[in-house]
Scaffold this motif. Structure first.
Motif, mmCIF file in Angstrom:
data_model
loop_
_atom_site.group_PDB
_atom_site.id
_atom_site.type_symbol
_atom_site.label_atom_id
_atom_site.label_comp_id
_atom_site.label_asym_id
_atom_site.label_seq_id
_atom_site.Cartn_x
_atom_site.Cartn_y
_atom_site.Cartn_z
ATOM 1 N N ILE A 118 -9.193 -3.511 4.879
ATOM 2 C CA ILE A 118 -8.536 -2.232 4.605
ATOM 3 C C ILE A 118 -9.297 -1.470 3.529
ATOM 4 O O ILE A 118 -9.466 -1.963 2.402
ATOM 5 N N LEU B 15 -0.257 3.724 4.206
ATOM 6 C CA LEU B 15 -1.127 2.861 5.010
ATOM 7 C C LEU B 15 -1.144 3.316 6.463
ATOM 8 O O LEU B 15 -0.092 3.542 7.069
ATOM 9 N N CYS C 176 0.853 -1.190 0.000
ATOM 10 C CA CYS C 176 0.000 0.000 0.000
ATOM 11 C C CYS C 176 0.886 1.236 0.000
ATOM 12 O O CYS C 176 1.821 1.333 0.807
ATOM 13 N N ALA D 149 -5.921 2.954 3.536
ATOM 14 C CA ALA D 149 -4.781 3.140 2.642
ATOM 15 C C ALA D 149 -5.118 4.183 1.588
ATOM 16 O O ALA D 149 -6.267 4.266 1.121
#
Length: 319
Positions: free
Chosen positions: A243, A205, A202, A212
């Motif tokens: 995420i 992050l 990412c 992210a």
């Protein structure tokens, strides 16, 4: 840089005057990336006077170990850590942070683009050097810049995005918490089987917030196949690791109004309430952007109606 060898600090005080003459008289070829005028640090006054091309500085100071790298038999140059401290005494704090990000990341800016290379230093190395360089010009400013420096960016755009997001408003940023850059996220066995990847990286992050930011470069994210891969990547990060991914386009990064809207979205996802932008913070952001994007062509001027398309509340502020 990879071919240069560290030399003992005593080597600086034993440097032969012939190296200075060779450099000033054009007998030594400088790399194409070195801009002129070139500043020469000598351990004693040289018979070669400063010119428009070469400017001489004399120093009898005792430098910390690992301050110099050897170029050839008669010439040595400042190591990245010494360079950071030297530049701290002569450039603005935002530009110094920008330089530090480059030293501690995997790119070098050249002309109107950049090249990939292994990082030249780390925050830990810079901090260690600063702690051993007490009394040297620039140490105070270098220590302050180090607080805001990001490391591990894969491109200037990633570093610029991080600086704009995390620097305090007085320096042109939005004061978001510092993210981890190019963080490795390991996938479950099921996700590995579905995607054919063991992990994803990412760009920016925030692990605890499971958020992210992904910079979507115009030059690297084109075509139906690439779009499909990016969509699979975002969906997998969400379903497998929880995420959330916010995509940052090139236009969003370079447009102050669109970037403001993006930062408010990001802050909301991080459960942070942003303060309103003031005339001072807007001016500081303008100055910061001049530094971050000066190696690129000047962006097209935009008008308040375009700002209003993104967020009507910002049209008056940025018109």
């Amino acid at each position: 840089y990879a071919t240069m060898e560290p030399v003992a600090t005593t080597a600086f005080h034993a440097t032969e005057p012939g190296g200075q003459r060779a450099l000033s008289q054009g007998e030594f070829a400088l790399p194409d990336c070195v801009s002129l005028p070139c500043h020469m640090l000598a351990n004693a006054p040289c018979t070669i006077h400063s010119t428009e091309t070469f400017i001489q500085h004399v120093s009898t100071r005792k430098y910390p170990e690992d301050s110099f790298l050897r170029i050839d038999r008669t010439l040595i140059c400042s190591a990245p850590e010494l360079c950071f401290v030297q530049m701290a005494s002569c450039i603005p704090i935002q530009e110094l942070i920008w330089l530090g990000c480059e030293l501690c990341s995997d790119y070098s800016i050249l002309n109107d683009g950049y090249i990939e290379r292994s990082r030249l230093s780390t925050k830990r190395k810079l901090e260690s050097y600063i702690n051993h360089a007490k009394g040297q010009y620039g140490v105070k400013a270098a220590r302050r810049a180090l607080r805001y420096l990001c490391e591990g960016a894969a491109s200037p755009s990633e570093a610029a995005l991080t600086m704009l997001a995390t620097l305090p408003p007085t320096l042109g940023g939005y004061a978001l918490p510092s993210p981890t850059l190019n963080a490795r996220v390991n996938l479950s066995k099921r996700a590995q089987a579905e995607t054919g990847n063991s992990c994803y990286k990412c760009d920016l992050l925030w692990p605890k917030a499971k958020l992210a930011l992904e910079y979507d470069s115009d030059s690297h994210h084109t075509g139906a196949l690439r779009i499909a891969e990016d969509a699979l990547r975002r969906n997998t990060l969400k379903s497998d690791k929880g995420i959330d991914v916010i995509v940052v386009t090139n236009r969003q990064l370079r447009d102050p109004a669109k970037f403001n809207y993006l930062m408010r979205q990001t802050a909301k996802a991080l459960h942070i309430k942003l303060k309103g932008r003031t005339a001072m913070s807007i001016g500081a952001e303008h100055d910061l952007r001049e530094i971050l994007f000066r190696h690129e062509r000047a962006p097209r001027q935009q008008n308040s109606s375009e700002f209003a398309e993104c967020d009507p509340e910002l049209a008056d502020q940025y018109s």
